[in-house]
Structure formats: structure tokens, C-alpha cells
Design a protein around this motif. Structure first.
Motif, PDB file in Angstrom:
ATOM      1  N   SER B  46       0.844  -1.191   0.000  1.00 33.20           N
ATOM      2  CA  SER B  46       0.000   0.000   0.000  1.00 33.20           C
ATOM      3  C   SER B  46       0.880   1.241   0.000  1.00 33.20           C
ATOM      4  CB  SER B  46      -0.923  -0.008   1.224  1.00 33.20           C
ATOM      5  OG  SER B  46      -0.547   0.974   2.152  1.00 33.20           O
ATOM      6  N   GLU B  48      -0.269   4.008   1.148  1.00 34.32           N
ATOM      7  CA  GLU B  48      -0.967   4.862   2.103  1.00 34.32           C
ATOM      8  C   GLU B  48      -0.015   5.546   3.083  1.00 34.32           C
ATOM      9  OE1 GLU B  48      -4.150   2.764   4.154  1.00 34.32           O
ATOM     10  OE2 GLU B  48      -4.141   4.406   5.609  1.00 34.32           O
ATOM     11  N   HIS B  49       0.960   4.772   3.603  1.00 34.47           N
ATOM     12  CA  HIS B  49       1.882   5.351   4.603  1.00 34.47           C
ATOM     13  C   HIS B  49       2.658   6.518   4.013  1.00 34.47           C
ATOM     14  CE1 HIS B  49       0.887   2.140   7.328  1.00 34.47           C
ATOM     15  NE2 HIS B  49       1.123   1.248   6.368  1.00 34.47           N
ATOM     16  N   SER B  51       1.770   8.380   1.301  1.00 31.54           N
ATOM     17  CA  SER B  51       0.928   9.524   0.917  1.00 31.54           C
ATOM     18  C   SER B  51       0.458  10.287   2.145  1.00 31.54           C
ATOM     19  CB  SER B  51      -0.255   9.053   0.067  1.00 31.54           C
ATOM     20  OG  SER B  51      -1.101   8.243   0.855  1.00 31.54           O
ATOM     21  N   LYS B  52       0.117   9.575   3.194  1.00 31.50           N
ATOM     22  CA  LYS B  52      -0.309  10.276   4.416  1.00 31.50           C
ATOM     23  C   LYS B  52       0.845  11.070   5.022  1.00 31.50           C
ATOM     24  CE  LYS B  52      -4.371   7.979   6.234  1.00 31.50           C
ATOM     25  NZ  LYS B  52      -4.785   6.824   7.052  1.00 31.50           N
TER      26      LYS B  52
END
Ligand SMILES: Nc1ncnc2c1ncn2[C@@H]1O[C@H](COP(=O)(O)OP(=O)(O)OP(=O)(O)O)[C@@H](O)[C@H]1O
Ligand SMILES: [Mg+2]
Lengths: 350, 283
Positions: B46, B48-49, B51-52
Motif C-alpha cells: 500500500s 498509504e503510509h 501519501s499520508k
């Protein structure tokens, strides 16, 4: 007007005196050679003229200005180093132009000087190389060129030809003299090659243990050495202990030596009753004569091409002569004489 | 073929160990930053880490701050070490002693140094008392944890200068007197001798010093915690913060960021220093 004037200069390293109360001058356009054995202080003296070393005492003037305490970058001198000291990260062309860039000379002028010196020292094909890609002789010529492009009022050479072969040495020697004469530079040239000194110099200073033993033109030094050190250092000399018996006539003295009694003709009077005298091997004359005849026994011979070195014995004293006469193969005894004017009075025996 | 086998076998114990340990750590950090090896949730690829993390102000600020500390420390340490290296180039009476004293910080651990430093500059510390006694300051000033991170930079420089000195002294001493004499003879004064001879010949040592100090200071934790500004966080601090909450994947993102910045920053620094010290050329 003297370009360089060295006045009573001494250099001490701790207890050791490398240069001891030396004075001399070099005129504009004059080529002066410092000649002396290894360790006699030649490099040290040059280093003081160029400013790398400050003399322990004495004064140095360049162009009439006292420069004793002026740093090297502000002296109008350029040195050709014994160790070459080429900048390893710069190409030959950049090495040659280093000082010109420092002077902020225009690129076009710089280029002209570069081409000129590269041409004269046969370095055109090497300009893009780095120093470590050059032969020893090429490096030496770059070191030479780097100093000569500067056209300073004083140019200093520390044994600049020691790594060149005999042929190249002769041609570079001529180039150096030509450039030096063309730009009317005062030159101080260090060497321990006596042939080089005799061939190139206007004046020779013979150095010995930090002092100037004798100075004069090459012919003066060769023909009228003042001491056995000089006589032996420049050319070959047969040196004898002599005692003055009497003054035979004006400028003629009768002397006695281990190899016999001789008449000596000299413009200068002997400095003492007991002194050294010398004669040159090439001055041995063929056959006996009324005066100064010698019978000698030949011990060795060495063929040198245009002459033969004969090692002879007279009353058990070894001497040498240069012989130009034909067949010498079975020569065992030699009959010869030395003209009175071919003897030279040297220093007193103490 | 046989030759290669021999060399391979000889290198295996050392190189193999290094590759296994470093390789596995780097691999895990990278994998974790992309969502694998999640210790507290679902594992799987992912972004996600990342982009966040990019959306967090604390992250982008920490990057800027750490880069500032890394670059400034490297340049300061080298700038202070250079004159010393040149001064100590040729031995003189007492030079050995001076260079030994200068290298003392290498023997003092950074934490101890930081502790001593904040002691000296603390509100009731020696410096404050001295300045008041001398009449320069009317009252005690707050010097600790200054916002400009001057404290951190002082400590980094103090700690790294001897290391830079060690590298530079070696390079500068290897330059022969005759080269500098020749340059002087051709009209180069002290600054030009540095610019045209010493700097180009000491490029490699300078690069090494800049890069190694940069990488160390970039990832600084201890100086920052003890003496750094309270309103700023370094990347290491942030990484430890996330790890403290068990957020391994976020910590891994920062770890990978640190590695990436270390490598690219080093490359840029090395090229930049080469360019400057070679007088505007890269060859
Ligand atoms: N920095 C120094 N410290 C101590 N002694 C020195 C120093 N420089 C030179 N000397 C000594 O001074 C003497 C003269 O040295 P110098 O280099 O001038 O000799 P040189 O005549 O150039 O010899 P060469 O023909 O071998 O080059 C030598 O005995 C040398 O050991
Ligand atoms: Mg010498």
C-alpha cells in the motif's frame, strides 16, 4: 645596473651554517653559474634569492630594491626547481600558464607565450597531458618552460638539465641561453656539471661548504684556479706540493716538488714559500726539452676517442696526462715536458 | 573461473555478513514503508503510509530542518578544520600537542558533550554568570534549546571538526612544500595557493569529510533531544516518535526518507564541492 645583489648573506639551520657570508651581483642579461659539490649550499642560496628562505643575516636586492623580507609571490623572480614541482592536477599547458594567469594576462597573449615556449622546448605534443604522463626529461622541460614564460627580471635554475640525455641537454642548453639573451634576463644557474658551467656561463661562482671559493669567467677559472679545490673541481688537474727555491727572473720561479725541480712562469706571485701547484693533463708536451723535462712510467691507459688518458708514475708519484699521439699500445715509458707557463700557483700549504 | 571462486570464498565471510545484515535491514525498512510486515494490522502493498506522511506538516518540516542541520554542520566543521589543517601542515614546536588537543572531542561521547554544553549555557550556568559579572548582560538569558538550533550546530561542529581535521590534515600534508613554493614563485599569494593548489589536491578528502559529517548530522538524534529547539523536530526524532506509538510502517517511511536524503544529499554535496574546489570544473 645590477639586477641582483646579494650582500653578506648567511643561512643557518640550527648549529649548521649552510651559506656563510656570501656576496655577489648579477647584472641585467648576465648568466652566472653557481658550481659546487653536492650539499655546498647552492639550492639554499637560490631559495633565499627567490624568497622561500629568509637569510639569517645579510641583505638581498633585486632591481635596486631591498627584497630581503619580501615574500616570493611579490618578487620578480622565477625558479626552475630541482624537483620540478609541477602541479600534478594541471595539464602541461595549464602548468606553463600558471604564472601568467596569476598575472591576469589576457588569454590571447597567454596563448602566444605558451605556443612560443612549447615550440622552443619541444613540448607541443605534450600540452594536454598531465605531469605524471610525461618522461623525466619532459617534466624537466615543463619546469623550465613554466619559469621562462614568466620572463621575470631574474630567472633561477636549479640543475635544470640533470635528467636529459647528452644530445637533448646540449640543445636545451642553447635554448636556455637564447631565451635568456633574447629577453635580457639576469640568470643564476645552479649545476654540478663543470662542462655545462664552462659552456654556458658569463661568470662562474665556485662554491664550497657554504662559501664562494672563487669567481670569474670560465677561462679565468679554468686557467687560473686559486686553490686545489677549484683546480680539481673544474677539469682535471695534477696537484703537487711545492717549495719555492728562488725567483729565477721576473715572473719566473724555480720550485722543487716530489717529481723534480721545475721552472714556473706566473703573473701572480706565489702566496707562500710552501704551496700547492698544479698542471693540466692536456698540457703535457711530447718529448724532452731543455726545461721541465719528465721521464715517466705508464701504468694504465684509457682510450677516450680523440685522446688517451695515460696514468703515469714519476718517482712513485701518480699523475695523469692526456695524449694525442698515435700508437700507444706498447708505450711503457714516456718522455715529456711541461712549459713553465702551464703551471699554476695555488694555495699555501698550512 | 577458479580464480573467481577463490576470491568469492575469501570475501564471503566479511562481505556476506555485511550484505546480509545491512541488506535485510534496508529491505525490511523499504518493505515496511510500503505496508508489508505490519506488526499491528494487515500486511500488504500500500502507498498509504507514504501519501499520508507527505501530507503531514511535521514530516516536511522535519525534512527541511534535518537537511539544514546536516548541510550546515558539514560545512561548518570543514570550514573550521581547513585553516587548522593548513596551519598544522608543517610541524613546529608544540604542534603535536595542539593537534592532539584538537582531536580530543573524538574521545568524548556526543551525549556527554551535549550534557556539558547545556550545563554551561543553562539559565544559571557559567556563561550567564560570566556575562553578568563582566557587565555585558543585565540579567540571565535563556540560551538553552534556542530556536535557531545554534546549540545543535555548535555541538555538531565541535564533535565533527576533529574528524574533518583528521581527513584534511592527511590530504594537506601530502602536498609538498615545493609545490606551494612553486605557486608562490609564480605569483600566487596565500589565498591563491589555497584556491589553485591545496583545494584541488584535497578535493577527495573534503568530499569524504562533507559527506560523512552530513549523513551523521542529518540523522542527528541525541544533540537535538538535549540541545535542540523544542518547536522543531529532526527526522530521527519523528521516527522515534512514531515507533514509540508502535507505528512501525510510518517509522519505516521516515527511515527510508533518511536513507534517500543521505544518498542524494551526499551525491550533490560531493559534486558541488568538487565543482567549487576544482575552480568550476568537474573533471
Ligand atoms: N631546511 C634545512 N634544515 C637543515 N639543513 C638544511 C636545510 N636545507 C638544507 N640544509 C643543509 O644545507 C646544506 C646545503 O644544502 P643545499 O640543498 O643548498 O645543497 P646543494 O648545494 O643544493 O646540493 P645538491 O647539489 O645536492 O642539490 C646541506 O648540508 C643540507 O643538509
Ligand atoms: Mg640543490
Amino acid at each position: 645596473m645590477n639586477t641582483v645583489s646579494v650582500q653578506n648573506v648567511s643561512m643557518r639551520f640550527g648549529d649548521f651554517t649552510a651559506v656563510n657570508d656570501v656576496s655577489f651581483t648579477v647584472a641585467k642579461g648576465e648568466f652566472v653559474t653557481l658550481l659546487g659539490p653536492s650539499g655546498c649550499g647552492k639550492t639554499t642560496l637560490l631559495n633565499m634569492v627567490s624568497g622561500f628562505l629568509q637569510p639569517s643575516s645579510g641583505k638581498i636586492e633585486i632591481g635596486g630594491n631591498d627584497v630581503t623580507f619580501v615574500p616570493p609571490e611579490r618578487r620578480d623572480t622565477a625558479m626552475c626547481f630541482q624537483s620540478y614541482a609541477l602541479f600534478p592536477h594541471l595539464s602541461v599547458a595549464e602548468n606553463l600558464q600558471f604564472g601568467l594567469k596569476q598575472k591576469k594576462m589576457l588569454p590571447a597573449d597567454r596563448k602566444r607565450r605558451l605556443d612560443d615556449v612549447a615550440e622552443k622546448l619541444d613540448l607541443v605534443a605534450q600540452l594536454d597531458k598531465l605531469p605524471n604522463q610525461l618522461s623525466g626529461g619532459q617534466q624537466q622541460r615543463v619546469a623550465l618552460g613554466r619559469a621562462l614564460t614568466m620572463r621575470p627580471s631574474v630567472v633561477l635554475f636549479d640543475e635544470p638539465l640533470s635528467n636529459l640525455d647528452a644530445k637533448l641537454r646540449e640543445s636545451v642548453r642553447l635554448e636556455i641561453r637564447k631565451i635568456q639573451a633574447d629577453y635580457n634576463l639576469a640568470a643564476i644557474y645552479v649545476t654540478h656539471d663543470q662542462g655545462e658551467a664552462l659552456a654556458m656561463s658569463d661568470r662562474i661562482l665556485i662554491m664550497r661548504s657554504g662559501q664562494i671559493e672563487q669567481s670569474g669567467t670560465p677561462t679565468d677559472i679554468y686557467n687560473f684556479p686559486k686553490s686545489s679545490f677549484v683546480a680539481d673541481f673544474i677539469g682535471n688537474a695534477n696537484i703537487l706540493d711545492a717549495t719555492i727555491i728562488k725567483e729565477e727572473s721576473r715572473n719566473s720561479w724555480l720550485v722543487s716538488t716530489e717529481i723534480g725541480e721545475f721552472l714556473v712562469k706566473s703573473d701572480t706571485a706565489p702566496v707562500a714559500k710552501q704551496l700547492k701547484i698544479c698542471w693540466r693533463p692536456e698540457n703535457a708536451q711530447h718529448g724532452g726539452a731543455e726545461l721541465n723535462s719528465i721521464e715517466a712510467r705508464v701504468t694504465h691507459r684509457a682510450f677516450q676517442g680523440n685522446y688517451t688518458d695515460l696514468f703515469i708514475e714519476i718517482n712513485g708519484v701518480a699523475q695523469r696526462v692526456q695524449w694525442r699521439e698515435g700508437r700507444l699500445e706498447d708505450l711503457t715509458n714516456l718522455s715529456m715536458h711541461i712549459r713553465p707557463e702551464d703551471f699554476t700557483f695555488l694555495e699555501a700549504i698550512t | 573461473m577458479k580464480q573467481w571462486l577463490k576470491i568469492g570464498l575469501l570475501l564471503a565471510p566479511g562481505l556476506g555478513l555485511i550484505l546480509i545484515f545491512i541488506g535485510s535491514v534496508v529491505y525490511i525498512a523499504i518493505a515496511q514503508s510500503f505496508g508489508y510486515y505490519n506488526l499491528s494490522g494487515e500486511s500488504g502493498f500500500s502507498l498509504e503510509h507514504w501519501s499520508k506522511m507527505f501530507d503531514r506538516l511535521s514530516y516536511t518540516r522535519a525534512i527541511g530542518y534535518s537537511l539544514y542541520i546536516g548541510v550546515a554542520s558539514a560545512f561548518l566543521a570543514v570550514a573550521f578544520a581547513y585553516p587548522l589543517a593548513i596551519w598544522l601542515r608543517r610541524p613546529f614546536a608544540g604542534s603535536l600537542f595542539i593537534s592532539a588537543v584538537l582531536k580530543a572531542p573524538l574521545l568524548v561521547h556526543g551525549l556527554v558533550a551535549a550534557f556539558l554544553y547545556i550545563n554551561i549555557i543553562s539559565y544559571n550556568g557559567i556563561l550567564n554568570q560570566l556575562m553578568q559579572a563582566l557587565g555585558f548582560w543585565d540579567g540571565p538569558r535563556r540560551l538553552q534549546n534556542d530556536n535557531g538550533a545554534i546549540g545543535v550546530l555548535i555541538l555538531q561542529t565541535w564533535k565533527n571538526m576533529p574528524f574533518a581535521l583528521l581527513l584534511l590534515a592527511g590530504a594537506v600534508q601530502a602536498i609538498g612544500d615545493d609545490l606551494l613554493d612553486a605557486a608562490a614563485d609564480l605569483g600566487a599569494g596565500p589565498f591563491d595557493r589555497f584556491r589553485r593548489i591545496i583545494a584541488p589536491l584535497a578535493v577527495s578528502a573534503t568530499q569524504a569529510a562533507l559527506v560523512i559529517i552530513f549523513v551523521g548530522a542529518l540523522a542527528d538524534f541525541s544533540f537535538q533531544v538535549i540541545a535542540g529547539p523544542v518547536n522543531k523536530q529532526s527526522l530521527s526524532q519523528l521516527m522515534v516518535f512514531f515507533k514509540g506509538y508502535g507505528r512501525w510502517n510510518d517509522a519505516a517511511v521516515i527511515a527510508v526518507t533518511l536513507m534517500g536524503l543521505g544518498i542524494t544529499g551526499s551525491g550533490i554535496l560531493a559534486l558541488f564541492s568538487r565543482f567549487v574546489m576544482r575552480g568550476g570544473r568537474l573533471s
